[in-house]
Design an enzyme around this catalytic site. Sequence first.
Site, PDB file in Angstrom:
ATOM      1  CB  THR A  59      -0.917   0.005   1.235  1.00 41.48           C
ATOM      2  OG1 THR A  59      -1.677  -1.201   1.257  1.00 41.48           O
ATOM      3  CG2 THR A  59      -1.860   1.190   1.214  1.00 41.48           C
ATOM      4  CG  HIS A 109      -0.120   0.096  -4.739  1.00 40.88           C
ATOM      5  ND1 HIS A 109       0.585  -0.288  -5.853  1.00 40.88           N
ATOM      6  CD2 HIS A 109      -0.650  -1.042  -4.216  1.00 40.88           C
ATOM      7  CE1 HIS A 109       0.493  -1.589  -6.003  1.00 40.88           C
ATOM      8  NE2 HIS A 109      -0.246  -2.079  -5.021  1.00 40.88           N
TER       9      HIS A 109
END
Length: 349
Positions: free
Chosen positions: A45, A48
Site C-alpha cells: 500500500t 502504491h
Amino acid sequence: MMVGDETRVVTIAGPRELRESGETLADPAPGRVLVDVTYAGICGTDVHGYTDGYLLPRAVFGHEWTGALSAVGPGVTDLKVGQRVVGGVGPACGRCAPCIAGHARQCDKVFAEANGLDDEAPDHGAFAGRIDVSARRAIAVPDELSDVEAALVEPAAVTFHAVRRVTAELGAIVVVQGAGPIGLLTAQHARNAGAGRIIVSEPSTARRDVATMLGFADVVVPESLRSVLHAVSDGRGADVVYECTGVASLLQPSAQLVRRGGTLALLGYPLHDSTVSYADWQRRELTVVGSLAYNHEDFLGVMSLIRERRLDVEVLHTGTVGLSWLRDTLEELDAGTSRHAKVLVSPLG
C-alpha cells in the site's frame, strides 16, 4: 531522544515525490501517547501510495510500526513510558450503529482507525522518528517478541483476520496464490487453523524457497497449479483459495480453482477493475469472502502465536534501511527489481 527534540518525518508530496521535514512534538494530549519509532515496515500500500501520490490518507503511509513510548498523556492508565508497542486498533467502541446492532467486528470506530480515517488519526505515518497517536492504537508487545517480530505483527494481523473470516473446515484443501509476505503469513495461519493440504503458488524462485523453508510441501509455479490441485483434490478443486496477489486479472482464474460450494477469499487489493463470470460463481454456489484490515483481537491472537513459536514472521524480514533510503527502496519495490520480501525502515538508525 527527549520529548521536545526535533525528529525527521517523511511524507508523500506527489506522484513519486517524498517530502522530508522536521517536527517537534509537544507533550501528548489526554488519551494520546508519543511513540519513538523503532521500525516501520514498507507495505505494498505504501508503494502504491508513493507511485500515485494521492491514494492514501495521511496516516496510512507508514502504517506498519513498532516503537517505545516516550510520553503518555493524561488519562492513559494502561500504558507506561518505555513500554514497547505496536500500531494497531482499539477494541470495538460499543456505541456506533454496527456495535449497537450486534456487529462489533464491523465497528465503525475500528474501521476508521484501521484505514487512517478517524478524527484522532496522526498527521502522518511512522516513516518518522516519533509519532503522536491515540492510546487506543498502541498495543503492548509481549517481552518474548523481538523488535523485528513486533514490526511484522500488523501484516500478520491482516492475514489472521482473513483466515478467521473464512472459518474453513478442518482438513480443507487450500490454495494460496502468491508467496509474498501476505501469502506466506496466510499459509501459516491456514495451517494453524487446521488445513489438511496447502498448495502455495508463486512464480518467484526465492519466494518459493521461503515457502518450502516454512515447511510447505506443495509449492508450485503457477503453470503447474491446476495439475497439482487436480491430483490432490481428485478433480474437485480447492475448498478454499486465498488470493493474495491483488492482480485484477487473476480474480476469475482464481475462482475457477475453487470446488463447487467452496470459498474464494480476497486479500490482495487490486487497483483496477476485474472481469468475472457472475453466472459461473452462481452456478457453482461459490462463497466469496472479502477481507480488509483487522480487529483488536487479531493483534492479540497474532502476538500469542508468535510468542508460542507457531508463526514465523522473522523469516519475511530481508532488509533494513534508514529514512534516507526510503525513496530508492520504494522505487525498487515498484519496479519489481528488489530482492527483498519485507523491508523495515529504521527512522532513528
